[in-house]
Design a protein around this motif. Sequence first.
Motif, PDB file in Angstrom:
ATOM      1  N   LEU A 208       0.835  -1.201   0.000  1.00 13.85           N
ATOM      2  CA  LEU A 208       0.000   0.000   0.000  1.00 13.85           C
ATOM      3  C   LEU A 208       0.868   1.249   0.000  1.00 13.85           C
ATOM      4  O   LEU A 208       0.613   2.199  -0.749  1.00 13.85           O
ATOM      5  CB  LEU A 208      -0.913  -0.004   1.226  1.00 13.85           C
ATOM      6  CG  LEU A 208      -1.898   1.154   1.347  1.00 13.85           C
ATOM      7  CD1 LEU A 208      -2.899   1.149   0.204  1.00 13.85           C
ATOM      8  CD2 LEU A 208      -2.637   1.081   2.686  1.00 13.85           C
ATOM      9  N   ARG A 209       1.915   1.242   0.818  1.00 17.15           N
ATOM     10  CA  ARG A 209       2.800   2.410   0.890  1.00 17.15           C
ATOM     11  C   ARG A 209       3.444   2.682  -0.468  1.00 17.15           C
ATOM     12  O   ARG A 209       3.483   3.828  -0.937  1.00 17.15           O
ATOM     13  CB  ARG A 209       3.876   2.181   1.944  1.00 17.15           C
ATOM     14  CG  ARG A 209       4.819   3.381   2.136  1.00 17.15           C
ATOM     15  CD  ARG A 209       5.835   3.117   3.231  1.00 17.15           C
ATOM     16  NE  ARG A 209       6.751   2.042   2.869  1.00 17.15           N
ATOM     17  CZ  ARG A 209       7.844   2.224   2.126  1.00 17.15           C
ATOM     18  NH1 ARG A 209       8.146   3.432   1.647  1.00 17.15           N
ATOM     19  NH2 ARG A 209       8.631   1.216   1.846  1.00 17.15           N
ATOM     20  N   LEU A 210       3.939   1.629  -1.131  1.00 15.64           N
ATOM     21  CA  LEU A 210       4.581   1.813  -2.424  1.00 15.64           C
ATOM     22  C   LEU A 210       3.580   2.271  -3.484  1.00 15.64           C
ATOM     23  O   LEU A 210       3.896   3.108  -4.329  1.00 15.64           O
ATOM     24  CB  LEU A 210       5.245   0.504  -2.869  1.00 15.64           C
ATOM     25  CG  LEU A 210       6.514   0.114  -2.104  1.00 15.64           C
ATOM     26  CD1 LEU A 210       6.964  -1.290  -2.501  1.00 15.64           C
ATOM     27  CD2 LEU A 210       7.639   1.119  -2.360  1.00 15.64           C
ATOM     28  N   SER A 211       2.370   1.731  -3.429  1.00 17.71           N
ATOM     29  CA  SER A 211       1.364   2.102  -4.432  1.00 17.71           C
ATOM     30  C   SER A 211       0.931   3.555  -4.291  1.00 17.71           C
ATOM     31  O   SER A 211       0.433   4.159  -5.250  1.00 17.71           O
ATOM     32  CB  SER A 211       0.151   1.175  -4.323  1.00 17.71           C
ATOM     33  OG  SER A 211      -0.610   1.456  -3.165  1.00 17.71           O
ATOM     34  N   ARG A 212       1.113   4.119  -3.098  1.00 15.02           N
ATOM     35  CA  ARG A 212       0.715   5.515  -2.862  1.00 15.02           C
ATOM     36  C   ARG A 212       1.900   6.474  -2.858  1.00 15.02           C
ATOM     37  O   ARG A 212       1.723   7.671  -2.645  1.00 15.02           O
ATOM     38  CB  ARG A 212       0.005   5.622  -1.509  1.00 15.02           C
ATOM     39  CG  ARG A 212      -1.317   4.901  -1.451  1.00 15.02           C
ATOM     40  CD  ARG A 212      -2.133   5.279  -0.234  1.00 15.02           C
ATOM     41  NE  ARG A 212      -1.382   5.229   1.022  1.00 15.02           N
ATOM     42  CZ  ARG A 212      -1.913   4.932   2.194  1.00 15.02           C
ATOM     43  NH1 ARG A 212      -3.196   4.642   2.269  1.00 15.02           N
ATOM     44  NH2 ARG A 212      -1.192   4.914   3.279  1.00 15.02           N
ATOM     45  N   ALA A 213       3.112   5.974  -3.078  1.00 13.84           N
ATOM     46  CA  ALA A 213       4.308   6.791  -2.882  1.00 13.84           C
ATOM     47  C   ALA A 213       4.337   8.020  -3.788  1.00 13.84           C
ATOM     48  O   ALA A 213       4.638   9.132  -3.345  1.00 13.84           O
ATOM     49  CB  ALA A 213       5.560   5.946  -3.096  1.00 13.84           C
ATOM     50  N   ALA A 214       4.026   7.827  -5.066  1.00 10.40           N
ATOM     51  CA  ALA A 214       4.087   8.952  -5.999  1.00 10.40           C
ATOM     52  C   ALA A 214       3.059  10.014  -5.634  1.00 10.40           C
ATOM     53  O   ALA A 214       3.358  11.217  -5.616  1.00 10.40           O
ATOM     54  CB  ALA A 214       3.864   8.464  -7.428  1.00 10.40           C
ATOM     55  N   GLU A 215       1.825   9.589  -5.331  1.00 12.07           N
ATOM     56  CA  GLU A 215       0.792  10.543  -4.943  1.00 12.07           C
ATOM     57  C   GLU A 215       1.163  11.266  -3.658  1.00 12.07           C
ATOM     58  O   GLU A 215       0.992  12.482  -3.550  1.00 12.07           O
ATOM     59  CB  GLU A 215      -0.550   9.840  -4.762  1.00 12.07           C
ATOM     60  CG  GLU A 215      -1.668  10.792  -4.350  1.00 12.07           C
ATOM     61  CD  GLU A 215      -2.921  10.075  -3.865  1.00 12.07           C
ATOM     62  OE1 GLU A 215      -2.968   9.708  -2.676  1.00 12.07           O
ATOM     63  OE2 GLU A 215      -3.837   9.898  -4.663  1.00 12.07           O
ATOM     64  N   ALA A 216       1.694  10.517  -2.684  1.00  9.07           N
ATOM     65  CA  ALA A 216       2.054  11.123  -1.400  1.00  9.07           C
ATOM     66  C   ALA A 216       3.120  12.187  -1.566  1.00  9.07           C
ATOM     67  O   ALA A 216       3.044  13.266  -0.965  1.00  9.07           O
ATOM     68  CB  ALA A 216       2.523  10.047  -0.425  1.00  9.07           C
TER      69      ALA A 216
END
Length: 257
Positions: A208-216
């Motif tokens: 989950l963290r990696l999948s949201r990294a760019a957006e974050a």
Amino acid sequence: MTEAGVLFEVEGPVARITLNRPARRNAIDGAAAAGLAEALARFEADPDLRVAVLCGAGPVFCAGMDLAAFGAGQVEAVLFGPGGFAGLTEARRTKPLIAAVHGAALAGGCELALACDLIVAEEGSRFGLPEVIRGLVAGAGGALRLASVIPPARAREILLTGRMVDTAEAWELGLIARRAEPGAGLAVALELAREIAANAPLAVAETLRLSRAAEAAQLAALWPENARILRAIMGSEDAQEGARAFLERRAPVWQGR
């Protein structure tokens, strides 16, 4: 139960968080924002809870910010408190959160759904960011997030017209993860939550963290400017006129200031 307007229930490794203001179409006031923030903190802090589902009581998911709260001076508590709008849109989370949408997810309600990691929607649901129609901006993450989820040209058309999107179009755009028959949205969302919760919790969290990294990373730089614009728009004459016109059920008279 947490604070007024929010229910917290546990079903094994899954938490169910319910916006419970059906008489107000689950619109968010200061108490509901505090309650949702508390519920999310409780979910994050409990190691036995792995996935949460956010849903709404009554006929709709959420109609956004309660205009009565806007008129009562609760803007800071609802929009700019810890975690952003309703304690969720800017919250730091490590566990999956699924929105179970039925009826309508409008304005801030749509932004709550967009802030979740996955959306399950019943057939007949409607999504909308109609802020421009009311002299406002979708400043609780809607303008920032929508174009990262669906094609930018389609996102701008939706944002700049303020029109509604039904379940079929939301599916075609890739906005939602699963569709459900009317009345079955929560059950489908809970089943999805149980599927995720059955997997290795550390692997799920890191995926989950990696999948949201760019957006974050992108949003971290944009939230301050977003807040500046939102505060300016909320204080404009057009925003006041938009709220009055909505409550009085008439066409607004814009002044451009």
